[in-house]
Design a protein around this motif. Structure first.
Motif, PDB file in Angstrom:
ATOM      1  N   GLU A   1       3.242   5.795   1.625  1.00  0.00           N
ATOM      2  CA  GLU A   1       3.513   6.596   2.818  1.00  0.00           C
ATOM      3  C   GLU A   1       3.701   5.713   4.039  1.00  0.00           C
ATOM      4  O   GLU A   1       4.559   5.987   4.893  1.00  0.00           O
ATOM      5  CB  GLU A   1       2.363   7.578   3.042  1.00  0.00           C
ATOM      6  CG  GLU A   1       2.281   8.683   1.991  1.00  0.00           C
ATOM      7  CD  GLU A   1       0.993   9.469   2.065  1.00  0.00           C
ATOM      8  OE1 GLU A   1       0.925  10.548   1.441  1.00  0.00           O
ATOM      9  OE2 GLU A   1       0.015   9.001   2.718  1.00  0.00           O
TER      10      GLU A   1
ATOM     11  N   ASN B   1       2.398  12.629  -4.275  1.00  0.00           N
ATOM     12  CA  ASN B   1       3.304  12.548  -3.128  1.00  0.00           C
ATOM     13  C   ASN B   1       3.969  11.182  -3.058  1.00  0.00           C
ATOM     14  O   ASN B   1       5.165  11.074  -2.737  1.00  0.00           O
ATOM     15  CB  ASN B   1       2.532  12.816  -1.828  1.00  0.00           C
ATOM     16  CG  ASN B   1       3.449  12.873  -0.616  1.00  0.00           C
ATOM     17  OD1 ASN B   1       4.420  13.630  -0.596  1.00  0.00           O
ATOM     18  ND2 ASN B   1       3.174  12.053   0.386  1.00  0.00           N
ATOM     19  N   ASP B   2       3.221  10.114  -3.375  1.00  0.00           N
ATOM     20  CA  ASP B   2       3.819   8.780  -3.422  1.00  0.00           C
ATOM     21  C   ASP B   2       4.974   8.748  -4.420  1.00  0.00           C
ATOM     22  O   ASP B   2       6.042   8.184  -4.144  1.00  0.00           O
ATOM     23  CB  ASP B   2       2.775   7.741  -3.845  1.00  0.00           C
ATOM     24  CG  ASP B   2       1.706   7.492  -2.795  1.00  0.00           C
ATOM     25  OD1 ASP B   2       1.955   7.781  -1.612  1.00  0.00           O
ATOM     26  OD2 ASP B   2       0.625   7.002  -3.169  1.00  0.00           O
TER      27      ASP B   2
ATOM     28  N   LYS C   1      -2.614   6.748   5.917  1.00  0.00           N
ATOM     29  CA  LYS C   1      -1.512   6.903   4.965  1.00  0.00           C
ATOM     30  C   LYS C   1      -1.769   6.005   3.757  1.00  0.00           C
ATOM     31  O   LYS C   1      -2.405   4.956   3.879  1.00  0.00           O
ATOM     32  CB  LYS C   1      -0.167   6.502   5.591  1.00  0.00           C
ATOM     33  CG  LYS C   1       0.282   7.321   6.786  1.00  0.00           C
ATOM     34  CD  LYS C   1       1.601   6.782   7.328  1.00  0.00           C
ATOM     35  CE  LYS C   1       2.137   7.635   8.473  1.00  0.00           C
ATOM     36  NZ  LYS C   1       1.278   7.507   9.675  1.00  0.00           N
TER      37      LYS C   1
END
Length: 425
Positions: free
Chosen positions: A226, A249-250, A222
Motif C-alpha cells: 500500500e 488487498n495487497d 499502510k
C-alpha cells in the motif's frame, strides 16, 4: 545450425507438450525447429538418446556476490542474520570481490540449469560483467538504501548502467531500493520516479517477515504494498521479492498494476520467515517467479531444488495435495517466471523463442522409470542429472566442462577473496 536429435522434449508451451523422440534445432540465438524427429542434413548434430531437453530455469531473485557468506551465519531469523552478521561483513566487499563472487555464482547457476537471473546487489555493473562472460542473461541492479551515504552515487551509476545496456540482447537493468525498512518514503518516491522516467522495473524486497510488514503499518499506517502504491512506485513494473505476509488487498493492488511476485520458498523456510500464500496469488491471477534468493540465505543457487520445494511446501502448509502440482511448479520456474520478469522470448521450447535449455540424463536410479516426465522432473530429478546447459544458442556447460568459464580460475579467485574478506574472523 546445431541440431539436437532423439530427445524427449518437455516444451512448457501452452499445451505442455512432451515430444518423445523429438528434434530441436538452433539457429543463432533462437530455436528454429522443435517437434517430431526431423533430419537436417549437413548440420552439426548432438545425439540426445536417453536424455530430456527442457527450458532453462529463470531465477526471479538472487544476490550473486553473496556467495562468500554461504555457511558463515545460519540458523538465524532475517533481522539478526542481516543486521548483525551480513551487513557488517558486506562492507569488506570490493569491486573485485563482487565481480569474482558473481562469476562463481554464475558457474553454479550454469551447472544447475539457470539461463536467466534477476539479481540485486550493491554494484550491478560487476554482476553484468560476470553474466556476459559466463554467457548467461538477466536483469542486474544496484541496491539503494537511504542509510547509505553514497546512495546518490549508486543511483547515478545505476542510471549510467541502464544507458550502457539499453540495447543489449542479454542484459537488462532495474532500479533496486532494498526494502521499505531501509529506505525513506521520500527516497522511495524519487527512486520510483527515476525508474518510470528511465523505463526500468523496480526490484525490491517486500513483506518478507511479519515484523517488517507490521512495523511498516506502524510507521505509515499502510502495508509495504500500500505504501509503494501511495508513493507512485507501482506505476513502474514492480518485482516484489518474497511477499510472505501480503494481504488480500495487497494482492489486488499487485494484480491491478501488473506487478510480479518473486517467490523464495527455501530462503523463507531457512530464515523461518514463513510461507508465502502463492496458491492464493495464483487464484487471483498474479504473476509469479520462483527464485533462489542469495547463496547466503538459501544456501544454493539451484533452481531445480527450489522448484521441487515450491511444489511441496504449499501442499504441506495448506494440507492440500492439489494446490501446487508439478506442472504449475515447473511453469513458474521457467515460462511463468520469464513472463513475471518481463521476458516474452524465453521459458518455453517453441520456434522463434530464445534457445535457452538444459539437457539431462534419465539413466540415473531416480529417473530410470519413464512414467510421467513432468512429475519425474519435479519430484524425482535433480540438477546433478544435467549434462548440458545452453543459453542463447551457445553451449555453456557440457558433461562437466565449462565452455566459456575457466572454472579453476573462477573458483581460485573466489577462494582467495574469501580468505581476504574473512582474514581476521
Amino acid at each position: 545450425m546445431r541440431v539436437f536429435q532423439n530427445a524427449c522434449i518437455v516444451t512448457v508451451n501452452s499445451d505442455f507438450d512432451v515430444i518423445r523422440n523429438g528434434t530441436l534445432a538452433v539457429e543463432g540465438k533462437k530455436i528454429a525447429y522443435v517437434g517430431p524427429h526431423k533430419e537436417f542434413p549437413g548440420t552439426e548434430t548432438v545425439d540426445c538418446s536417453g536424455k530430456v531437453i527442457m527450458p532453462g530455469f529463470v531465477n526471479g531473485h538472487a544476490h550473486m556476490p553473496m556467495i562468500f557468506f554461504r555457511g558463515y551465519t545460519d540458523d538465524l531469523n532475517l533481522q539478526d542474520w542481516l543486521w548483525k552478521k551480513i551487513f557488517p561483513l558486506e562492507t569488506r566487499q570490493t569491486a573485485v570481490t563482487e565481480y569474482h563472487g558473481a562469476l562463481a555464482a554464475a558457474a553454479e547457476l550454469t551447472r544447475t540449469g539457470t539461463t536467466t537471473v534477476n539479481d540485486m546487489y550493491y554494484h550491478g555493473e560487476h554482476v553484468a560483467r560476470a553474466l556476459k562472460e559466463a554467457g548467461l542473461s538477466g536483469i542486474v541492479s544496484s541496491c539503494l538504501m537511504s542509510t547509505n551515504e553514497k546512495a546518490g552515487e549508486v543511483l547515478q551509476s545505476a542510471i549510467e548502467l541502464a544507458d550502457l545496456y539499453r540495447n543489449d540482447e542479454d542484459i537488462r537493468t532495474a532500479i533496486a531500493p532494498h526494502a521499505e525498512y531501509t529506505c525513506t518514503p521520500e527516497d522511495l518516491r524519487y527512486w520510483g520516479e527515476v525508474a518510470i522516467k528511465t523505463g526500468q522495473p523496480i526490484h525490491i524486497h517486500c513483506s518478507e517477515t511479519r515484523s517488517e510488514h507490521d512495523e511498516c503499518i506502524g510507521r505509515h499506517g499502510k502495508t509495504p504494498v500500500e505504501l509503494f502504491e501511495s508513493l507512485g512506485m507501482m506505476d513502474a513494473h514492480m518485482l516484489l521479492a518474497h511477499c510472505v505476509y501480503i494481504t488480500e488487498n495487497d494482492m489486488d493492488i499487485i494484480k491491478k498494476h501488473g506487478a510480479s511476485v518473486l517467490h523464495n520458498p527455501i530462503s523463507n523456510l531457512k530464515l523461518a520467515s514463513g510461507v508465502a500464500p502463492i496458491p492464493r496469488m495464483l487464484e487471483k491471477g498474479l504473476k509469479v517467479a520462483i527464485s533462489t534468493d542469495g547463496p547466503a540465505s538459501n544456501n544454493t543457487q539451484d533452481m531445480w531444488e527450489e522448484m521441487r520445494v515450491a511444489a511441496l511446501v504449499h501442499k504441506g502448509y495448506l494440507r492440500d495435495p492439489l494446490v501446487m502440482d508439478a506442472k504449475t511448479s515447473l511453469y513458474y520456474a521457467t515460462k511463468g517466471a520469464a513472463l513475471a520478469l518481463g521476458y516474452e522470448d524465453r521459458g518455453s521450447l517453441e520456434e522463434g523463442m530464445r534457445a535457452d535449455f538444459v539437457v539431462f540424463r534419465t539413466d540415473s536410479p531416480a529417473m530410470n522409470i519413464p512414467t510421467d516426465m513432468i512429475n519425474l522432473i519435479v519430484y524425482s530429478g535433480n540438477s546433478r542429472d544435467i549434462v548440458m546447459t545452453v543459453a542463447g544458442g551457445e553451449v555453456l556447460y557440457d558433461n562437466g566442462e565449462y565452455k566459456k568459464l575457466d572454472i579453476e580460475k573462477v573458483m581460485g579467485d573466489a577462494r582467495a577473496d574469501f580468505e581476504n574478506i574473512f582474514r581476521d574472523r
